[in-house]
Structure formats: structure tokens, C-alpha cells
Motif scaffolding. Structure first.
Motif, PDB file in Angstrom:
ATOM      1  N   GLY B  12      62.500  31.938  -5.941  1.00  0.00           N
ATOM      2  CA  GLY B  12      63.801  31.299  -5.736  1.00  0.00           C
ATOM      3  C   GLY B  12      63.709  30.019  -4.926  1.00  0.00           C
ATOM      4  N   ARG B 101      63.516  35.972  -8.568  1.00  0.00           N
ATOM      5  CA  ARG B 101      64.807  35.326  -8.257  1.00  0.00           C
ATOM      6  C   ARG B 101      65.019  34.169  -9.217  1.00  0.00           C
ATOM      7  NH1 ARG B 101      64.573  35.534  -1.713  1.00  0.00           N
ATOM      8  NH2 ARG B 101      64.666  37.795  -1.581  1.00  0.00           N
ATOM      9  N   ARG B 102      65.693  34.450 -10.304  1.00  0.00           N
ATOM     10  CA  ARG B 102      65.915  33.422 -11.324  1.00  0.00           C
ATOM     11  C   ARG B 102      66.952  32.415 -10.824  1.00  0.00           C
ATOM     12  NH1 ARG B 102      63.445  35.048 -15.989  1.00  0.00           N
ATOM     13  NH2 ARG B 102      62.867  37.242 -16.030  1.00  0.00           N
ATOM     14  N   PRO B 103      66.914  31.194 -11.355  1.00  0.00           N
ATOM     15  CA  PRO B 103      67.912  30.204 -10.937  1.00  0.00           C
ATOM     16  C   PRO B 103      69.309  30.692 -11.297  1.00  0.00           C
ATOM     17  CG  PRO B 103      66.671  29.438 -12.860  1.00  0.00           C
ATOM     18  CD  PRO B 103      65.994  30.668 -12.369  1.00  0.00           C
ATOM     19  N   ARG B 104      70.283  30.413 -10.448  1.00  0.00           N
ATOM     20  CA  ARG B 104      71.666  30.792 -10.774  1.00  0.00           C
ATOM     21  C   ARG B 104      72.196  29.900 -11.878  1.00  0.00           C
ATOM     22  NH1 ARG B 104      72.743  30.440  -4.621  1.00  0.00           N
ATOM     23  NH2 ARG B 104      71.064  29.038  -5.163  1.00  0.00           N
ATOM     24  N   ASN B 105      71.710  28.658 -11.870  1.00  0.00           N
ATOM     25  CA  ASN B 105      72.164  27.685 -12.859  1.00  0.00           C
ATOM     26  C   ASN B 105      70.916  27.000 -13.400  1.00  0.00           C
ATOM     27  OD1 ASN B 105      72.961  24.991 -13.874  1.00  0.00           O
ATOM     28  ND2 ASN B 105      74.988  25.569 -13.127  1.00  0.00           N
ATOM     29  N   GLU B 106      70.878  26.735 -14.697  1.00  0.00           N
ATOM     30  CA  GLU B 106      69.660  26.154 -15.263  1.00  0.00           C
ATOM     31  C   GLU B 106      69.395  24.743 -14.742  1.00  0.00           C
ATOM     32  OE1 GLU B 106      70.195  26.303 -19.474  1.00  0.00           O
ATOM     33  OE2 GLU B 106      71.817  24.855 -19.480  1.00  0.00           O
ATOM     34  N   ASP B 108      69.580  24.053 -11.565  1.00  0.00           N
ATOM     35  CA  ASP B 108      69.030  24.172 -10.210  1.00  0.00           C
ATOM     36  C   ASP B 108      67.653  23.519 -10.154  1.00  0.00           C
ATOM     37  OD1 ASP B 108      71.229  25.550  -9.378  1.00  0.00           O
ATOM     38  OD2 ASP B 108      70.254  27.508  -9.227  1.00  0.00           O
TER      39      ASP B 108
END
Lengths: 473, 473
Positions: B12, B101-106, B108
């Protein structure tokens, strides 16, 4: 159709390609359902289109404008009625300063593809601009395409917008070779003439190629990469294709996944394995392509991933950019397809310890006999290994005693003769007893235009046969 | 660095790779500017890193945690102080059940790349997850990469995250071959040993290869595809590389465009052209890659596209997914770079009638002499065609009479001797008189770690020389 894949989206509209084998009745249903504003019709299909429009008139539906693509550019040879436009003349009347109407949002629809009917009720699968762009990228890799490929179309362009390759080949500076009708002779001739580098091929087309008479063939200019899908290719066909100089990749997907979603990516270390092991590996559906977020095999009730043990069967599920936006005007079917947050393929598969998946059957194609699951694919693979068998499909025949028994429909190669008992014995020698067909019917197999066997037709036939066993209390 | 390209975004966080040639002072500036929380340091660079941390202490800045990657996995050989972690031990203390922890928004950020200093003030170029994904795709095509390529790193991984190939090669199942130091011998040996299929190469690296002693070379196992960029490759080097068995692609881009943004896509019909025409075509920057929305050459004031006449000069401008999100904490520079809605490269180019672009110079590298624009690139290309010249760079020398005159910095090949007059005459025989250098200085050229000549250093030197002409009233 190639030009319209660019013109229609650039005009701000949505392209809906229709199966060229539909009859007027089906065509009228799809025109009404899609609310098409314009229909572009090749001269060979004009009568069917007119028939569909007549049916629309009779139901007082709004009629689309008909634009005819005539046989010859010389339009004097075409009879144009007052309600019909002629393609080239229509183009000539356009404005060169027209500016492209780009999508307002990348998730706006670019196309609708009606599922081609392994079931009898087509659904309108909606693709987005974003998905089409990413699927074109992903498909390049599945095909190992570099700059300026030469692609032979044997899989119809109306099928999943050619896996988005219609757009993609243009981005790569590629050449499209199109055939009005697919025959082994035309395939070999066009490969030699245009130095084809890549082609798609449904199992039927591969079958056609490997069983072609030698005087229809000519030498390949180089290795031609063939992408096959639709059904797991029988090992015998894989082997013969390679002997003829084709490189075969096995892809798997559905209209709902923009065509291919997985590919049996070949590992160099597999080259040195014995032939039967190599062929077994090549028949796997493999790993997800780079346009998808995830492909997984899940328990369809609990939505838990099944263990990667090569044995536990679950349902193949997809999620990511190259999964359809939904079914057009069918919220219920869309919700059902995405129940649990994944697109549910309806295909049953195992996951091997190396992460490669292998489809065992469509949920509805699995045969349950005496409580045992029988993969129709496995029985078909055995049938294909018989030297006299050209085509084979296995479905469930209802049975009072066993519940279901395997029923084989077989088409023999020309000049071969073999009876049902011999076929059954051949299978019993190679399969567990319960998996061998109890019934064998020799006939031509009904197929969709993309070469898939229409199992629902065969299931109806098998059902009509009634039970083989007598009910014993 | 390869592992961290995955670990850092998956935790993240944002990865910020630092140039391995920075000194402690520059490193401390970048650590403070980027607000790095952790710094991972290779054992060879430990002293520089410690020096940077000492400088941070002296300015009362917050210190990042230092994690040392030791020379040997046997950590008993490394001296770890109490404020330092050791990489493998740190990993061993992690939790295997950690979920990504993947990005909340692509959109990011995934990385920050400090521009490596053809100017003296580095700016933090921010890449997004979305851009990195798409640039990886686009870069595959620029390289003509299929499944499982073997890639030799001569362009440092810290440079534009390796054009996003660090992520991309993994997606393709590729192999990374890394060198601690780049030498012709190491390049040839690793190509032969690992059957390298692709590599990047700055002009300096190509120069190194073509001028390598023959006993440092070994035969290539197959054609090795080399992607070069940074400066238009001199035709002589292109030719010699091809003679050695390398296939050369010429790419162009900036850190702000995730590395390559255009490629001189080769047309088959060019194969039959005379050699000098082929080489001239190959030095073009070409057409945009598939990850970008658009590359255009525009008048930098009116923002109108310049005509595709091969003559009119405009500024190269980019827009699309693989253009940076902006400069970190520098709104003013970001707004200036995107003034008019496009990313302004600062490079001056023409567009040929076939749509291929050709960069003439950096705006600031153009030399204006007696009102005439002189492309330093064109003068350099002529210098490179002299058999004794190993490296050459041309900058403006201020001049009281002409405004500026071309000043050449030249490094000769070993064993060659030639004087300034001879070099000037050589250029005058081949170029318009006003374009030939008035001054030639023989010396080693100052370079960035990615092999770009540091023209700002040379410009300072040329400035210090003073005017060549006396002012005539």
C-alpha cells in the motif's frame, strides 16, 4: 463489417453484429430487442434481412434503415429499392470534416454481442470501450503477436467482435484476410498467398484441416500460430495440426468474457515430456490473460476457492475489465450471472497444483450416472482417439435405473464403417466402465455458426429415446 | 530493487527509486522531499546513504528507517548497527498471511521517479497504478515481446521503473538478467549464457558495444532486440549494431511519459531502400505507442498542430494514460508542464507526411547563430560519422557577433589523434557552413547514470570560454 467496427463507434453509436446464419425470424427478434437504428446487409443476406423487416412490419415495430453492401462496387448492377441505401453511395454523401464522437465515459458501451446459441435464447452481451481496448491488448499476447501480423479470419468477425482483434489488428498495423466460406483448400491457399502468421480456429475448423485431402493442402510459408477455443481440442487433433506445421494455443472463454479469458501458456520444460503428457497439458485451459483481474475456480454455493489439487471440481468464475457490463435489458439474468460478485461461467473445472485450470464440462453437460459424475469431454476425447471417428459429442440420456447414461453422437470419417458395439467396446477398454457410452448414434452433428456442437439439440434427441434400463423395484 | 517493485506497492506504499550515482547531499535532498519512511540500501551504497542520513540529522529532518541489503546472504558477514535492519531478516519477521493492500483508486500513485538531471534540479514525477499497467502493455509491443522473454538490464531499473518492464516482465513470465556494472564483455557474456532475447541500451551502451575490442565479444545465440532512446542514435552506430547481429528499435520519451512514448515502427517496404535512407528513417522518433491517447507536434504558443511537412518545427506534446500524474509537491511546475491541456516535452520536432515525428532538439539545446536555428543533434550526427570520434556533444557558445556559435565537445577513440581544425573542416564539408562547429574541445563527456550527456555542464563550460568573435560596431 470490418469498416463498421470503426465507423459505428466513431459515430457515437453501438455496434451489434448479428450471426450470419440466423433466419429472418431470429433476426427480427434481435433487431427488435437491440432497437437497431440502421442495419447494414451484405448482398448474400439481403433476402433474410428483408424477411426480418417484413416480420417487424407485421408486429408494428419501428423499422431500421437498411443499407445494402452490394456484390460489386459497380452499383448499376444492384437493384436498390426506394427504402434502401447503398453502402458506398451513403459513404460518398458523408462529410469529411465530421469529428469523431468519442465516448463520454470509457465504460460506455461499444458493442452488443448476442450469445450464439448453445442455448436457444440469445442474450445481448454488452462490451465497453474500456474493456474492448484492454481485451485487444490481452489478445495480442495470447496470440504472441508482434508488429504487423497477417491474420486469417476463420472464426467469424461477428463472434465477440473477433475477440476485439478487429480493433487490435489495426492498432498493430496488421492485415486481415477474410474468406466468404471456410474450406481447407481456401485456408491453405490464403496462408500461402498472403503469408498468414496467425489465425483463429474453432475445433470444427481444425478437424476440417487435419482431415483435408492432401491435394487441398499446400506447404505453409512458416509456422502459423492457431488459436483454438470453444471446446478443449482432442489430443489427436492437436498432434496432427502440429505435424502439419501449425503452432497451437488453447484458449478458453465465453462471449461474456470478450472471448478468450485464459490461455494454456506453454512452459519450455514441457517440451521434453512424452507425447501423451504434452497433449494432456495442452488441452488444459491454463491461466488468465493480462486483461482480467482474476479467474478462479470456486464452490458455486459458498464462493470459496476450491483447492488446487487437480481433483476438486468447482465453477470457473471471472472478474475484471474484460468481463461484460451486463446483458442488454435483462437485469435479472445480469444479476444471476454476477451473483456473489463474480461472473459465473457455468463451466465446471479443476485447478492443478501449478495454478493451471482444466475445464471438465459445462454444468449442464455433466452426466450423472449412478451418482457418479461423468465428464462428457473425457468420453469425447476417447471417442476422438478412434481412427474412424470424425466428430463426436456425448450427452446424458435419461435412465430409470441410473438416472442418466452417456449417449454418444458420432460422425464417421468418409469410407469408414464401424458399429455401435465396437465403439462401446473401444471406450470400455479405455475408460472406467460407467463412463463408456451405453448408446451410440451415427449422424451429422448440429452446430452453431462458430462450430460449437449444439448439445441442447442432442439432449432433446437423447431424451426422446427414453430410458434404456427398465425400472427395477 | 526488483522485489521491492512488488513488495512496496503491495504493502500500500509508493516506491521511489533513487539514482545510484547520487552523492549524499543530493540523496538527503530527495529523501527529505519524498518524505521517505524506509530506505533500502545496497551494501555498495551504504556509506553514501549514511552520509545522507547524517545530513538529515543536521537539518533536524525526520529520518527514514534504513534497511541494508548485504553483500552476502550470510548475515554474519555484515555489520548491522542498532538503527539498521537487515533485509532478509526483516523479511523473515513478516507475516505470511498479510493480505495485499490494493490501491483504492486506480489513479493512486505507485511510484515517484526523480528526473535524473539533464537539468540540475530533480523533480518528482508521479506514476499511477493505471498508467504503470498500461505502460507495461505498451512497452511489450515496442519491444516485440512475446511469452517468457529474457531481458538484460543495462538501463538502470531506477530509470522510469525500467519503463514499467519490472512489472511487465513478470506478467510475461520473463527472466531478468542484472549486471552490477555494465561493460561490453559482461553484456556479450550474459547474452550468450542466458540466451538474452531483449535489452535496453542508452546511446552510450551502444557506443560501448560497437567500439568493444573483438576479444570482449562472443557470438550472439540469436538476434537480440535492443531498444534505444535518450538521444537519436547516430546512423553509424545503428549500422554497426546491426552488423553485430542486434535488431535495433528507436524509442523516444521522457521520465514524464513513463519512458518511451513513441517508437520508430519499421515498415517492411523500407528494407529495400539504400542504406543511408534506411538509417535516416531509423533515427526518427516515429509514432506513438498504444498506451497513449495522442502525441502531437504543436505550436507551443497557439497550441495548433503543425503541418506534417517534415519542415515546420513545433513542440512534442503528449496526452493520455501514460503521462505522469504531476510533479510531487510542485503545483507550479505541474501546471506549467500541462499548460494548454497537454504535457509539453520541451523537445522540438517536425512531423513527416507519413505521420512519423523526428525530434530536432531539446528547446534549450537548439543553437541560434546569426538568426539561424542549428540542431545540435544534426551536428553531432556529422561528428559521429568521423572515424576517430567516439563521443560528441554540441552546445551553444555565447558569441558577441553571432549571438551563439556551435561548440563541440569530442572524445576520440583510443589510438586516434586528430585536431580541432580537421574536425571543423570535416563538418564544413558535410554541413552548411554556419552549422559547423567553430570550437572543438577534446575531453571526456560528463554523463548522467542513464548515459545521457549532461549538456548543462557543457553549456557552462562553453559559456566560460567567452565570445569567439570580437564585437564589431
Amino acid at each position: 463489417m470490418h469498416e463498421l467496427h470503426f465507423a459505428v463507434p466513431m459515430a457515437g453509436a453501438v455496434i451489434c453484429t448479428l450471426n450470419t446464419r440466423h433466419d429472418s425470424a431470429m433476426l427480427s427478434v434481435l433487431l427488435r430487442h437491440s432497437e437497431a437504428k440502421v442495419i447494414f446487409v451484405d448482398y448474400q443476406l439481403l433476402e433474410i434481412a428483408r424477411g426480418a423487416l417484413d416480420l417487424l412490419v407485421s408486429t408494428e415495430s419501428k423499422l431500421p434503415i437498411l443499407v445494402l453492401v452490394p456484390e460489386s462496387d459497380d452499383s448499376s448492377q444492384t437493384t436498390i429499392t426506394s427504402d434502401t441505401y447503398e453502402y458506398e453511395r451513403l459513404l460518398a454523401s458523408g462529410h469529411t470534416e465530421f469529428s469523431i464522437r468519442r465516448p463520454r465515459n470509457e465504460l460506455d458501451p461499444i458493442s452488443v454481442n448476442y450469445t450464439s446459441g448453445t442455448t436457444s435464447l440469445p442474450k445481448g452481451v454488452v462490451y465497453s470501450h474500456r474493456g474492448a481496448y484492454l481485451n485487444a491488448f490481452a489478445t495480442f499476447f495470447l496470440h504472441g503477436m508482434g508488429s504487423m501480423p497477417v491474420y486469417l479470419w476463420t472464426v467469424p468477425m461477428f463472434h465477440c467482435n473477433g475477440w476485439c482483434l478487429i480493433w487490435g489488428l489495426t492498432a498493430l498495423g496488421g492485415t486481415n484476410i477474410c474468406l466468404r466460406s471456410v474450406s481447407p483448400k481456401a485456408i491453405f491457399q490464403n496462408i500461402a498467398l498472403h503469408k498468414v502468421t496467425h489465425m483463429g480456429g474453432a475445433p470444427t475448423v481444425l478437424n476440417m484441416i487435419v482431415n483435408s485431402p492432401s491435394n487441398d493442402r499446400c506447404p505453409l510459408p512458416h509456422k502459423v500460430e492457431v488459436m483454438t477455443g470453444g471446446a478443449p481440442p482432442p489430443p489427436q487433433i492437436l498432434l496432427k495440426m502440429e505435424e502439419l506445421g501449425f503452432g497451437l494455443s488453447h484458449l478458453y472463454g465465453l462471449t461474456e468474457t470478450y472471448g478468450p479469458g485464459t490461455s494454456c501458456v506453454w512452459k519450455p520444460e514441457w517440451d521434453s515430456l512424452p507425447q501423451d503428457e504434452r497433449l494432456k497439458l495442452k488441452a488444459r485451459q491454463g491461466v488468465q490473460h493480462l486483461g482480467l483481474e482474476e479467474v478462479d475456480i470456486k464452490d458455486s454455493i459458498t464462493m470459496k476457492s476450491i483447492p488446487a489439487d487437480g481433483k476438486t471440481v468447482g465453477e470457473v468464475m471471472f472478474r475484471g475489465n474484460t468481463v461484460m457490463s451486463g446483458y442488454l435489458k435483462d437485469l435479472e439474468a445480469t444479476q444471476e450471472a454476477f451473483r456473489g460478485g463474480w461472473f459465473r461461467s457455468g463451466d465446471l473445472a479443476v485447478k492443478h497444483p501449478d495454478g493451471y485450470i482444466e475445464v471438465k464440462d459445462r454444468s449442464k453437460d455433466i452426466i450423472i450416472s449412478g451418482g457418479e459424475n461423468i465428464s462428457s469431454v473425457e468420453v469425447e476425447t476417447t471417442l476422438f482417439s478412434h481412427p474412424a471417428v470424425l466428430e463426436a459429442a456425448v450427452v446424458a440420456r435419461p435412465d430409470d435405473h441410473w438416472g442418466q447414461t452417456p449417449c454418444a453422437f458420432v460422425k464417421l470419417k468418409e469410407g469408414f464403417s464401424v458399429d455401435a458395439q465396437e465403439v462401446i467396446k473401444f471406450c470400455r477398454d479405455r475408460l472406467p466402465h460407467y463412463m463408456a457410452p451405453r448408446t451410440v448414434i451415427f449422424e451429422d452433428l448440429p452446430k452453431t455458426s462458430t462450430g460449437k456442437v449444439q448439445k441442447f439439440v442432442l439432449r432433446e434427441k437423447a431424451k426422446a429415446l427414453g430410458s434404456l434400463s427398465k425400472w427395477k423395484e
